[in-house]
Design an enzyme around this catalytic site. Structure first.
Site, mmCIF file in Angstrom:
data_model
loop_
_atom_site.group_PDB
_atom_site.id
_atom_site.type_symbol
_atom_site.label_atom_id
_atom_site.label_comp_id
_atom_site.label_asym_id
_atom_site.label_seq_id
_atom_site.Cartn_x
_atom_site.Cartn_y
_atom_site.Cartn_z
ATOM 1 N N TYR A 1 0.826 -1.284 -0.035
ATOM 2 C CA TYR A 1 0.011 -0.025 -0.057
ATOM 3 C C TYR A 1 0.998 1.351 0.042
ATOM 4 C CZ TYR A 1 -3.416 3.581 1.625
ATOM 5 O OH TYR A 1 -3.999 4.692 1.870
ATOM 6 N N ASN B 1 1.738 3.763 1.692
ATOM 7 C CA ASN B 1 2.597 4.078 2.713
ATOM 8 C C ASN B 1 3.496 3.186 3.278
ATOM 9 O OD1 ASN B 1 1.195 2.915 4.609
ATOM 10 N ND2 ASN B 1 -0.137 4.210 5.410
ATOM 11 N N LYS B 2 3.577 1.976 2.651
ATOM 12 C CA LYS B 2 4.302 0.731 3.268
ATOM 13 C C LYS B 2 5.798 0.985 2.837
ATOM 14 C CE LYS B 2 0.955 -1.387 5.386
ATOM 15 N NZ LYS B 2 -0.199 -0.322 5.224
ATOM 16 N N ASN B 3 6.661 0.204 3.548
ATOM 17 C CA ASN B 3 8.093 0.267 3.331
ATOM 18 C C ASN B 3 8.355 -0.029 1.830
ATOM 19 O OD1 ASN B 3 8.081 0.441 6.131
ATOM 20 N ND2 ASN B 3 9.866 -0.698 6.480
#
Ligand SMILES: Cc1ncc(COP(=O)(O)O)c(C=O)c1O
Length: 401
Positions: free
Chosen positions: A193, A195-197
């Site tokens: 998604y 905002n994920k790393n």
């Protein structure tokens, strides 16, 4: 006199909002997306395959199946393990809705087991207490990138003949006692998604070492067809594809995989930068006399927290504000603070359906009421991190008792 907070009309700590979890794409990702568009093949195809292969190699799993979300992976995990009505699945309350929602989707019952206050991950002792003859699966969530106590969870699962499906939405690159998350259980699910790393805007990956599960996942992730689109269209010989089960539409596109390929190759660099920024925060917040406290991370030298979230716990007894007011004050200072998570047993659907009381899971409740997440992304500068610390200090001073 403490400085006037921006929320009360004072000057904000910084002029421009420091976004929470802003993705970090470079020229490589952009060039790859353009190349994909020009190639004429934008949905599931050769780049998705390449991303799957490189992802499997990165975590050390035999198979990786790219999907359009981690939620899709968690749902498919329930489907391929045959979880259904009458079954129970143990999940922590301190997680995102998807972890439990997918259990509802297959008609089974999510059963919560409280978290360990030192790791904020599911507590193995509480798992033991939640097991009934109907229990089929345990879903550990590597909260914020912190690896769960997988040896203990594996021992419980083996003793009771249960399956383990990991929710590794936050945990790409995380290690548990030297082993990479993605290789420890029959099925592990990652999120890409925004905002994920690792971000592909939206996306997910499920890993497994089990050939039979891989086969089922492949079929179920694309309409239940016997062969996927890339194979259907790129063969000289016509062959019909047939629906063998009523599958889902969960495939990743080559456009997403174009982002994923380069994000993956940068992960170690990203993690190293996250570690530097987290060390900066750790030092700064160690001087707050416990009014704000950094969530613990592993120190065994073999496990790796990948810092998807940098989590602070507030000592509410020493503040005049609630956690929500604290976050609102930070947002007014232009610091994109966030919160992970409001415990699931306190959400209306789960509370009403199963009659939960807040103190049924007291640790999750306490953490859920006092936890907040600060911006932590590899593109942040020292100045950005200093602004975060300054804003937290300003808010603590204004709201301190
Ligand atoms: C713990 C956890 N599990 C699952 C998910 C779902 O991921 P996705 O948005 O890729 O479906 C999230 C998303 O934020 C999450 O935080």
């Amino acid at each position: 006199m403490p400085e006037q907070l921006a929320i009360d009309g004072g000057k904000p700590t910084r002029e421009k909002m420091l976004l929470f979890g802003a993705p970090y794409f470079g020229d490589e990702e952009i060039a790859e997306v353009v190349d994909t568009i020009k190639s004429g093949w934008v949905s599931t195809g050769p780049k998705t395959k390449k991303f799957e292969d490189e992802f499997a190699a990165y975590v050390g799993a035999k198979y990786a199946i790219a999907l359009n979300s981690c939620t899709a992976g968690l749902h498919l995990s329930m489907v391929v393990l045959g979880v259904g009505p009458g079954d129970e699945v143990i999940v922590p309350p301190l997680t995102f809705g998807a972890t439990a929602n997918v259990v509802e989707h297959v008609g089974a019952k999510p059963v919560f087991a409280d978290i360990d206050p030192t790791t904020l991950c599911i507590d193995p002792q509480q798992i033991e207490k939640a097991i009934t003859p109907r229990t089929k699966v345990i879903v550990p969530v590597h909260y914020g990138g912190m690896p769960c106590a997988m040896d203990e969870i594996r021992a419980i699962a083996d003793a009771h003949r249960l399956q383990v499906v990991e929710d590794a939405a936050h945990a790409i690159g995380a290690k548990y006692k030297g082993r990479t998350i993605g290789t420890l259980s029959p099925l592990t699910n990652f999120s890409f998604y925004a905002n994920k790393n690792l971000s592909t805007a939206e996306g997910g990956m499920v890993t497994t070492d089990d050939a039979a599960l891989e086969e089922k996942l492949r079929v179920y992730h694309l309409h239940g067809l016997s062969r996927d689109a890339w194979k259907r269209y790129h063969t000289k010989e016509f062959s019909m594809s047939e629906v063998v089960v009523p599958g889902y539409k969960y495939n990743m596109t080559d456009l997403q995989a174009s982002l994923g390929l380069h994000q993956l190759r940068k992960q170690e660099q990203f993690i190293a930068r996250r570690e530097e920024l987290a060390a900066f925060y750790d030092e700064a917040f160690s001087e707050f006399d416990g009014v704000v406290r950094t969530a613990p991370r592993p120190h065994d030298g073999q496990s790796r927290h990948v810092l998807h979230l940098y989590v602070l716990l507030l000592d509410l007894a020493r503040l005049k504000a609630s956690r929500n007011q604290f976050i609102s004050a930070l947002l007014a200072e232009n610091i994109g603070a966030s919160m992970h998570f409001w415990p699931l047993h306190m959400h209306p659907y789960y509370r009403e359906k199963y009659g939960y009381q807040p103190d049924d899971f007291p640790v999750a409740r306490r953490v859920g009421e006092s936890v907040l997440s600060l911006p932590l992304t590899p593109q942040m500068s020292e100045r950005d991190a200093q602004d975060v610390v300054d804003a937290v200090r300003k808010v603590v001073e204004a709201y301190g008792r």
